[in-house]
Design an enzyme around this catalytic site. Sequence first.
Site, mmCIF file in Angstrom:
data_model
loop_
_atom_site.group_PDB
_atom_site.id
_atom_site.type_symbol
_atom_site.label_atom_id
_atom_site.label_comp_id
_atom_site.label_asym_id
_atom_site.label_seq_id
_atom_site.Cartn_x
_atom_site.Cartn_y
_atom_site.Cartn_z
ATOM 1 C CE LYS A 5 -4.318 -1.671 1.972
ATOM 2 N NZ LYS A 5 -5.361 -1.445 2.982
ATOM 3 C CG ASP A 46 -8.445 1.022 3.285
ATOM 4 O OD1 ASP A 46 -9.251 0.191 2.834
ATOM 5 O OD2 ASP A 46 -7.214 0.845 3.279
HETATM 6 P P1 NAP Z 1 -0.807 -3.176 10.307
HETATM 7 O O1 NAP Z 1 -0.449 -2.081 9.349
HETATM 8 O O2 NAP Z 1 0.058 -4.374 10.433
HETATM 9 O O3 NAP Z 1 -0.915 -2.462 11.763
HETATM 10 C C1 NAP Z 1 -1.262 -3.213 12.905
HETATM 11 C C2 NAP Z 1 -1.250 -2.303 14.136
HETATM 12 O O4 NAP Z 1 -1.689 -3.093 15.237
HETATM 13 C C3 NAP Z 1 0.129 -1.753 14.510
HETATM 14 O O5 NAP Z 1 -0.005 -0.461 15.014
HETATM 15 C C4 NAP Z 1 0.606 -2.713 15.604
HETATM 16 O O6 NAP Z 1 1.405 -2.111 16.587
HETATM 17 C C5 NAP Z 1 -0.698 -3.120 16.253
HETATM 18 N N1 NAP Z 1 -0.616 -4.486 16.783
HETATM 19 C C6 NAP Z 1 -0.258 -5.597 16.098
HETATM 20 N N2 NAP Z 1 -0.290 -6.665 16.927
HETATM 21 C C7 NAP Z 1 -0.655 -6.194 18.134
HETATM 22 C C8 NAP Z 1 -0.864 -6.815 19.422
HETATM 23 N N3 NAP Z 1 -0.693 -8.123 19.581
HETATM 24 N N4 NAP Z 1 -1.239 -6.023 20.449
HETATM 25 C C9 NAP Z 1 -1.407 -4.692 20.297
HETATM 26 N N5 NAP Z 1 -1.215 -4.062 19.107
HETATM 27 C C10 NAP Z 1 -0.862 -4.804 18.063
HETATM 28 O O7 NAP Z 1 -2.271 -3.735 10.022
HETATM 29 P P2 NAP Z 1 -3.497 -2.937 9.361
HETATM 30 O O8 NAP Z 1 -3.448 -3.066 7.893
HETATM 31 O O9 NAP Z 1 -3.559 -1.605 9.976
HETATM 32 O O10 NAP Z 1 -4.733 -3.837 9.855
HETATM 33 C C11 NAP Z 1 -5.153 -3.845 11.198
HETATM 34 C C12 NAP Z 1 -6.452 -4.649 11.322
HETATM 35 O O11 NAP Z 1 -7.491 -3.966 10.630
HETATM 36 C C13 NAP Z 1 -6.385 -6.055 10.708
HETATM 37 O O12 NAP Z 1 -7.067 -6.941 11.529
HETATM 38 C C14 NAP Z 1 -7.125 -5.921 9.395
HETATM 39 O O13 NAP Z 1 -7.770 -7.119 9.010
HETATM 40 C C15 NAP Z 1 -8.162 -4.872 9.775
HETATM 41 N N6 NAP Z 1 -8.635 -4.133 8.587
HETATM 42 C C16 NAP Z 1 -9.953 -4.191 8.292
HETATM 43 C C17 NAP Z 1 -10.431 -3.509 7.192
HETATM 44 C C18 NAP Z 1 -11.888 -3.579 6.877
HETATM 45 O O14 NAP Z 1 -12.267 -3.295 5.742
HETATM 46 N N7 NAP Z 1 -12.743 -3.912 7.848
HETATM 47 C C19 NAP Z 1 -9.569 -2.747 6.380
HETATM 48 C C20 NAP Z 1 -8.218 -2.698 6.715
HETATM 49 C C21 NAP Z 1 -7.761 -3.414 7.836
HETATM 50 P P3 NAP Z 1 2.952 -1.596 16.305
HETATM 51 O O15 NAP Z 1 2.804 -0.295 15.588
HETATM 52 O O16 NAP Z 1 3.487 -1.427 17.691
HETATM 53 O O17 NAP Z 1 3.579 -2.670 15.513
#
Ligand code: NAP
Length: 285
Positions: A70, A106
């Site tokens: 992305k 998004d």
């Molecule tokens: P990402 O870029 O990998 O970011 C994940 C974030 O969560 C980071 O800030 C990370 O912290 C934190 N994190 C990861 N593991 C953690 C844990 N065990 N405890 C506490 N914090 C934790 O992922 P993303 O793309 O933002 O996606 C995040 C979630 O949103 C996913 O589940 C995804 O499926 C969902 N999502 C849904 C949609 C939808 O359409 N509904 C769209 C996009 C994403 P650090 O910064 O400290 O690493």
Amino acid sequence: MIQANIKLYGLFGDPVGHSLSPFFQNEAFRTLGINAVYFPFTVKAEDLAGAVAAIRHLHMGGVNLTIPHKEAVIPLLDKVEGDAALSGSVNTIVNRDGELIGYSTDGDGFLLSLQREAGFDPQGKTCVILGAGGAARAVAFRLAREGLAALYLVNKGAERAAALQKDLKERLDFQAEYVASRPEVEKVAAAADLVINATPVGMYPESRRMPDFPLESCKPGCLVCDLVYRPLETMWLKKAGELGLPVLGGLGMLIYQGMLSCQLWTGRMPEEEPLRAVVKRILER
Ligand code: NAP
């Protein structure tokens, strides 16, 4: 029927095996009566430039992007518009006569879900976002543009939260606060009108886990959102519901961001219900 003049769309990511987008977008084309097909393509980080060049060479209509492309895709595009330029994240590329334009649906997808499914208007409200990754970023920029009164970022690592805070300030002149200590988190939980889990905590197969956040401190009426959509009802939302708080799952955002991508490619917004039915059927399986 695959015909000679069929338009090709796709998803670039690694992995793409579990994506719902092919089911969703092919159903969208079918319901719109558009002669197009959407394929998932596994694209490794080192192959992204070649894959983006192929959009032009194969005259594809466009693609969606998912992890890990992305942000990395931005220098490969001719133009980046709107929220994608602000947040530094592209989830949709449109091929307009050989010009590749990057967008992000998004943030708008989340906002539509918030407005249509929960009847929630972010203007003047206090919001807490858990996480500071790509999804948190898209949602934070969109809500900040919508006139939030206050935004608090709660994240495991300070680095990504600080980067998001800095970008919001520089690009929108919006001041978000990073909250780290437990007493501070409890205080912002009590002040919040809206709390959003934008971490993967609670996502299948680790569906029994919950974000570490004091939902008990939230005031009555505080809307609790989870961007996780697999499972449809996370443990976190279940707990919020048991506490009497209104809840919103991640399915709506998924549906609306996909509908908006389809609209960018075809100029037409697909109908919501058939798409919701397809995605729900797969998720409930
Ligand atoms: P990402 O870029 O990998 O970011 C994940 C974030 O969560 C980071 O800030 C990370 O912290 C934190 N994190 C990861 N593991 C953690 C844990 N065990 N405890 C506490 N914090 C934790 O992922 P993303 O793309 O933002 O996606 C995040 C979630 O949103 C996913 O589940 C995804 O499926 C969902 N999502 C849904 C949609 C939808 O359409 N509904 C769209 C996009 C994403 P650090 O910064 O400290 O690493």
